[in-house]
Scaffold this active site. Sequence first.
Site, PDB file in Angstrom:
ATOM      1  N   GLU A  71       0.835  -1.216   0.000  1.00 56.92           N
ATOM      2  CA  GLU A  71       0.000   0.000   0.000  1.00 56.92           C
ATOM      3  C   GLU A  71       0.862   1.256   0.000  1.00 56.92           C
ATOM      4  O   GLU A  71       0.474   2.292  -0.527  1.00 56.92           O
ATOM      5  CB  GLU A  71      -0.941   0.011   1.205  1.00 56.92           C
ATOM      6  CG  GLU A  71      -2.098  -0.972   1.116  1.00 56.92           C
ATOM      7  CD  GLU A  71      -1.762  -2.345   1.670  1.00 56.92           C
ATOM      8  OE1 GLU A  71      -0.574  -2.573   2.022  1.00 56.92           O
ATOM      9  OE2 GLU A  71      -2.667  -3.196   1.739  1.00 56.92           O
ATOM     10  N   PHE A 133     -12.178  -7.832  13.147  1.00 55.02           N
ATOM     11  CA  PHE A 133     -10.997  -8.250  12.379  1.00 55.02           C
ATOM     12  C   PHE A 133     -10.638  -7.175  11.356  1.00 55.02           C
ATOM     13  O   PHE A 133     -11.493  -6.731  10.599  1.00 55.02           O
ATOM     14  CB  PHE A 133     -11.275  -9.585  11.680  1.00 55.02           C
ATOM     15  CG  PHE A 133     -10.145 -10.020  10.794  1.00 55.02           C
ATOM     16  CD1 PHE A 133      -8.917 -10.369  11.334  1.00 55.02           C
ATOM     17  CD2 PHE A 133     -10.294 -10.057   9.417  1.00 55.02           C
ATOM     18  CE1 PHE A 133      -7.868 -10.751  10.523  1.00 55.02           C
ATOM     19  CE2 PHE A 133      -9.250 -10.431   8.594  1.00 55.02           C
ATOM     20  CZ  PHE A 133      -8.025 -10.775   9.149  1.00 55.02           C
ATOM     21  N   GLN A 134      -9.386  -6.780  11.346  1.00 50.51           N
ATOM     22  CA  GLN A 134      -8.863  -5.749  10.434  1.00 50.51           C
ATOM     23  C   GLN A 134      -9.580  -4.413  10.571  1.00 50.51           C
ATOM     24  O   GLN A 134      -9.726  -3.676   9.603  1.00 50.51           O
ATOM     25  CB  GLN A 134      -8.881  -6.237   8.975  1.00 50.51           C
ATOM     26  CG  GLN A 134      -7.885  -7.373   8.743  1.00 50.51           C
ATOM     27  CD  GLN A 134      -7.530  -7.591   7.288  1.00 50.51           C
ATOM     28  OE1 GLN A 134      -8.354  -7.380   6.409  1.00 50.51           O
ATOM     29  NE2 GLN A 134      -6.298  -8.020   7.027  1.00 50.51           N
ATOM     30  N   LYS A 183     -17.759  -1.789   4.588  1.00 54.35           N
ATOM     31  CA  LYS A 183     -18.016  -2.812   3.572  1.00 54.35           C
ATOM     32  C   LYS A 183     -19.486  -2.862   3.157  1.00 54.35           C
ATOM     33  O   LYS A 183     -19.796  -3.031   1.973  1.00 54.35           O
ATOM     34  CB  LYS A 183     -17.564  -4.176   4.116  1.00 54.35           C
ATOM     35  CG  LYS A 183     -17.529  -5.261   3.072  1.00 54.35           C
ATOM     36  CD  LYS A 183     -16.843  -6.508   3.597  1.00 54.35           C
ATOM     37  CE  LYS A 183     -16.806  -7.588   2.520  1.00 54.35           C
ATOM     38  NZ  LYS A 183     -16.115  -8.807   2.995  1.00 54.35           N
ATOM     39  N   MET A 492      23.343  10.697   4.360  1.00 52.56           N
ATOM     40  CA  MET A 492      23.102  11.963   5.056  1.00 52.56           C
ATOM     41  C   MET A 492      23.300  11.793   6.563  1.00 52.56           C
ATOM     42  O   MET A 492      23.798  12.690   7.240  1.00 52.56           O
ATOM     43  CB  MET A 492      21.694  12.475   4.743  1.00 52.56           C
ATOM     44  CG  MET A 492      21.457  13.915   5.146  1.00 52.56           C
ATOM     45  SD  MET A 492      22.615  15.081   4.375  1.00 52.56           S
ATOM     46  CE  MET A 492      21.645  15.676   2.992  1.00 52.56           C
TER      47      MET A 492
END
Lengths: 581, 161
Positions: A71, A133-134, A183, A492
Amino acid sequence: MVTQNATLKSKEELMEKLRQPEVITGSEILLRSLVLEGVDCVFGYPGGAVLYIYDAMHGFSDFNHVLTRHEQGAIHAADGYARASGKVGVCIATSGPGATNLVTGIATAYMDSVPLVVITGNVISSLIGTDAFQEADITGITMPITKHSYLVRDVDDLARIIHEAFHIANTGRKGPVLIDIPKDISANKTLFKPVTDVSIRGYSPTVSPNKLQVDKMIKAITEAERPLILAGGGVIYSGGHEELHEFVKKTDIPITTTLLGLGAFPSGEDLFLGMPGMHGTYTANKSIQKADLLINIGARFDDRVTGKLSGFAPHAKIIHIDIDPAEIGKNVPTDIPIVGDVKTVLQIANLQAKRADKADAWRAELLASKAQYPFRYKDSEDELKPQWVVEMLHETTNGDAIVTTDVGQHQMWAAQFYKFNKPRSWVTSGGLGTMGFGFPSAIGAQMANPDRLVISINGDGGMQMCAQELAICAINKIPVKVVILNNQVLGMVRQWQELIYDNRYSHIDLSGSPDFVKLAEAYGVKGFRATNKEEAKAVWEEALRHPGPAVVEFVVRKEENVYPMVAQGSTIDEMIMGDAE
Amino acid sequence: MIKHTIAVIVNDQPGVLQRVSGLFGRRGFNIESITVGTSEEVGLSRMVIVTSGDEQTLEQITKQLYKLIDVIKVIHLSSNPIVARELALIKVSAEPATRPEIFGVVETFRAAVVDIGTHSVMVQVVGDTEKIDAMVELLKPYGIRELSRTGVTALNRGNSR
């Protein structure tokens, strides 16, 4: 370039069809709305909570969907797409871990005012708040790093919300807007009617400036003996680069552009002094400190530009043009505030702008200083110098490529030695300084500009943060040329540890990185390596000739530092000039 | 540090209090009190926030609040005459012997006794912050068992807004 869904129908025919009211699911409303907003490319990753949306996308060909491998790759790609095109970038992720993987990319876009519409799925409405869940409260998590966000509670609101989100993302000070869709909302059906108007009470960005303030600016210019323009990313975002050019021509005022402002003004012109700030040019930094009038056009006085605030531009009257009133006076007290869209402000200013006649001595002084103190480095015949590589990239492409970078030394060398003449040719994470941004953002930039050469310059550190996206370059034949300036170290950080932490090198050694050529080839991308100038020229030319994506690793000197450098806490004219000669 | 009372008119949306209070938190602005309730218009809520800071901080607070899409209007109430009120409920230990004294304090402050238990009384007081502070100070010697203050709500006086 071939992508998964490359054949688009004739646009008008498609739009007409999509505008017909019809009872459809939330998922179909989403897809139709995206097309109606002009979206032609979406980056995403499916998961449980967005299955209805991806189901609706099965066989869908009205925009391209690029399936990334993470993602984070999706949102940085959407960001690169937006920066390189000026359009809104779109990405889709599922709930919970999918959504939280977007957080760094959302913050990156927020800091640099990049318009994104970020779509996340959520668990079904009745499960929200149950630690399902999730499940993650992504609107809550991202509240400080979005311009606005929505949790959709009713499918009837969806079309309006999507239209509002695009409007908010791409007007005023641009920024990311998140839409969280449970959903069940993506499954529910309703009558879809396209939303074409937008009315958000309390949201009306000031575009046109106060005329009296512009008059004050014009007067200040005629009185100034040492005027200077500091232009930032706002010039590019407003599309005001031509107006800026005209303004500079009319007033004959020297100009410096910030890191995000590179490309807003042609770098080859006499009045251009280069970038200011921590790794800016000697002349730009000195001129800010000596100026008696500083005209800030669409920059936000970031601390990497100002150095020690109390000693910044001590002699200057400050004019600040910005579409976001909150930026004016936030860091630097302003004498003449001008709230408005940069392009509009400059159009109005150009009607009456006159040459700054009292500034002749100043112009001559800066021109001489610019000639005396360009960016420089000590070249070597034995080792590859990263600055030399960037110069070579510039020469071989005539400065015409779109360049994206990751974050670190290579980013500063790219900013210093690749000369930009056009807006939207420079894609870099400025405000947040996000490692892992450079490569996926190039994929987005290439999707937005299929016919342009896109070069992604990375370090060996940042490249390993999103290297998995090599897969989508290979599969979709996205012909990004990935440059890795490999110094086998976090450069750096090494530089700071050398100069500020007394050579105490702590946990910066990246030896043990993969063989980048083999890594590229494992993904089906052509890989090249160069360790000296001769090889470098040869492999780079071959990579350019290669029609598909390529990874070119340049093994460069480990100990090279970025100069000039202003240490944190110093004023910007206190520059460490380094060993350049 | 100067105290300021500001009113923030916001869309009555879920999460709007979080947006506003989160903004104060992450930008380092101070909140002395924050109250939220409905306003004169359906769909809009009125938040009243007491904060402190110099003029530049107040300006930044105002500008940053305006950046929130759900913020409709920000009013610097304390730049004009205001009526500011807070309500407190104070449960104070009270044996029969001390009750007359407590009732005396309540009467003087034009407060009210709203509940009496066997060993305590509950006092309700409405007024500006200073009045409530004074009341609390006077009741302390008797033993304050529980205290709940609402925070300030306020409107400008007269016709100004």
